[in-house]
Design a protein around this motif. Structure first.
Motif, PDB file in Angstrom:
ATOM      1  N   GLU A 290       0.665  -1.175  -0.129  1.00  0.00           N
ATOM      2  CA  GLU A 290       0.079   0.021  -0.192  1.00  0.00           C
ATOM      3  C   GLU A 290       0.992   1.234   0.048  1.00  0.00           C
ATOM      4  O   GLU A 290       0.406   2.372  -0.040  1.00  0.00           O
ATOM      5  CB  GLU A 290      -0.991  -0.102   1.307  1.00  0.00           C
ATOM      6  CG  GLU A 290      -1.973  -1.126   1.025  1.00  0.00           C
ATOM      7  CD  GLU A 290      -2.755  -1.187   2.524  1.00  0.00           C
ATOM      8  OE1 GLU A 290      -2.667  -0.039   3.451  1.00  0.00           O
ATOM      9  OE2 GLU A 290      -3.721  -2.104   2.543  1.00  0.00           O
ATOM     10  N   LEU A 291       2.341   1.210   0.280  1.00  0.00           N
ATOM     11  CA  LEU A 291       2.970   2.404   0.255  1.00  0.00           C
ATOM     12  C   LEU A 291       3.077   2.991  -1.233  1.00  0.00           C
ATOM     13  O   LEU A 291       3.192   2.137  -2.258  1.00  0.00           O
ATOM     14  CB  LEU A 291       4.466   2.060   0.761  1.00  0.00           C
ATOM     15  CG  LEU A 291       4.522   1.594   2.144  1.00  0.00           C
ATOM     16  CD1 LEU A 291       5.978   1.229   2.541  1.00  0.00           C
ATOM     17  CD2 LEU A 291       4.103   2.806   3.138  1.00  0.00           C
ATOM     18  N   LYS A 292       3.042   4.176  -1.251  1.00  0.00           N
ATOM     19  CA  LYS A 292       3.176   4.973  -2.696  1.00  0.00           C
ATOM     20  C   LYS A 292       4.592   5.162  -3.115  1.00  0.00           C
ATOM     21  O   LYS A 292       5.663   5.033  -2.375  1.00  0.00           O
ATOM     22  CB  LYS A 292       2.538   6.413  -2.416  1.00  0.00           C
ATOM     23  CG  LYS A 292       1.136   6.133  -2.071  1.00  0.00           C
ATOM     24  CD  LYS A 292       0.453   7.651  -2.039  1.00  0.00           C
ATOM     25  CE  LYS A 292      -0.897   7.636  -1.701  1.00  0.00           C
ATOM     26  NZ  LYS A 292      -1.597   9.154  -1.718  1.00  0.00           N
ATOM     27  N   ASN A 293       4.928   4.904  -4.591  1.00  0.00           N
ATOM     28  CA  ASN A 293       5.961   5.164  -4.972  1.00  0.00           C
ATOM     29  C   ASN A 293       6.546   6.359  -5.035  1.00  0.00           C
ATOM     30  O   ASN A 293       5.702   7.318  -4.864  1.00  0.00           O
ATOM     31  CB  ASN A 293       6.093   4.338  -6.538  1.00  0.00           C
ATOM     32  CG  ASN A 293       5.728   2.934  -6.328  1.00  0.00           C
ATOM     33  OD1 ASN A 293       6.088   2.275  -5.691  1.00  0.00           O
ATOM     34  ND2 ASN A 293       5.002   2.432  -7.568  1.00  0.00           N
ATOM     35  N   CYS A 294       7.756   6.417  -5.348  1.00  0.00           N
ATOM     36  CA  CYS A 294       8.394   8.059  -5.757  1.00  0.00           C
ATOM     37  C   CYS A 294       8.288   8.806  -4.453  1.00  0.00           C
ATOM     38  O   CYS A 294       8.112  10.094  -4.768  1.00  0.00           O
ATOM     39  CB  CYS A 294       7.741   8.520  -6.939  1.00  0.00           C
ATOM     40  SG  CYS A 294       7.649   7.566  -8.359  1.00  0.00           S
ATOM     41  N   LYS A 295       8.420   8.320  -3.366  1.00  0.00           N
ATOM     42  CA  LYS A 295       8.288   9.164  -2.128  1.00  0.00           C
ATOM     43  C   LYS A 295       9.631   8.963  -1.580  1.00  0.00           C
ATOM     44  O   LYS A 295      10.640   8.286  -1.838  1.00  0.00           O
ATOM     45  CB  LYS A 295       7.495   8.494  -1.069  1.00  0.00           C
ATOM     46  CG  LYS A 295       6.106   8.404  -1.326  1.00  0.00           C
ATOM     47  CD  LYS A 295       5.383   9.939  -1.388  1.00  0.00           C
ATOM     48  CE  LYS A 295       3.979   9.992  -1.643  1.00  0.00           C
ATOM     49  NZ  LYS A 295       3.344  11.411  -1.628  1.00  0.00           N
TER      50      LYS A 295
END
Length: 245
Positions: A50-55
């Motif tokens: 569930e973690l978002k990419n490009c962070k």
């Protein structure tokens, strides 16, 4: 001291050693299950997915994409890393220690972590300093050689062969002094309220001085050392007057 299976307190040294031996035999001689069947792939964790990419990466500088799309080799490395810990093996004699160490070594080799021979130390408790001449500078357990020491730092506190708490008290007070002088600019600042300075003292200096104190048996000389430290720093008095130097 420890508890038996029914929760009763054991104080006799022989009974305590027997209980620990029973505990580790039960722990290390469980049914042999392949490590791969117990291992959870990090990429399969729902929270990771569930973690978002490009962070931006955290303090470890590891981007989330590394965990979400890492290879099996990466998961293997992380698995070994996450299992690292400090272990203390206690026995009433060399034979008992080896009996506990050998199965422990076998199980760690099976599930992944390796024992650091360089970092692992061997110490005989209850000995007067300098009385380890008959043991030598190293001992052999399970085919591995370990350095014999009279003291070592374990999980922060200093552990000594003669249970000399005074040496640990001196270490704690020296560390607290460094913490105190590291905060001098904040403690003498007229921009901070007295209650804020008290909070800094209680949260950043006192815990350093008293770390691990629950296990100490203080002598009068140790109590005086703490009194001298508090009097020398004169934290409370100087905070109240606003005259910190």
């Amino acid at each position: 001291m420890c508890n038996d299976r029914e929760g009763n307190l054991l104080t006799d040294k022989t009974m305590v050693a027997a209980r620990w031996r029973e505990h580790f035999e039960t722990l290390l001689n469980r049914e042999n299950v392949s490590a791969s069947t117990n291992r959870i792939r990090i990429s399969d964790d729902e929270a990771i997915k569930e973690l978002k990419n490009c962070k931006a990466a955290g303090k470890d500088e590891l981007p989330v994409e590394l965990f979400k799309h890492g290879s099996e080799q990466l998961h293997e490395i992380l698995h070994r890393t996450l299992l690292k810990d400090d272990i203390d093996i206690i026995g009433i004699d060399r034979r008992a220690e080896e009996k506990a160490f050998v199965p422990f070594k076998r199980e760690t080799a099976r599930i992944g972590p390796t024992i650091s021979i360089i970092k692992t130390k061997y110490m005989i408790a209850g000995r007067i300093r300098g009385s380890n001449s008959e043991v030598g500078v190293e001992v052999v357990l399970g085919g591995d050689k370990f350095e014999v020491v009279e003291e070592f730092v374990y999980l922060g506190p200093l552990v000594t062969c003669d249970n000399d708490v005074t040496r640990e008290v001196k270490r704690r007070l020296a560390a607290a002094n460094r913490a105190f002088y590291g905060l001098r600019s904040q403690l003498k600042s007229r921009s901070l309220q007295t209650k804020t300075k008290f909070a800094l003292y209680k949260t950043l200096i006192v815990p350093v001085a008293l770390y691990g104190h629950e296990t100490w048996t203080l002598r009068e000389i140790d109590r005086r050392a703490f009194g001298v430290f508090e009097q020398y720093s004169a934290v409370k008095k100087k905070m109240a007057s606003g005259d910190l130097v």
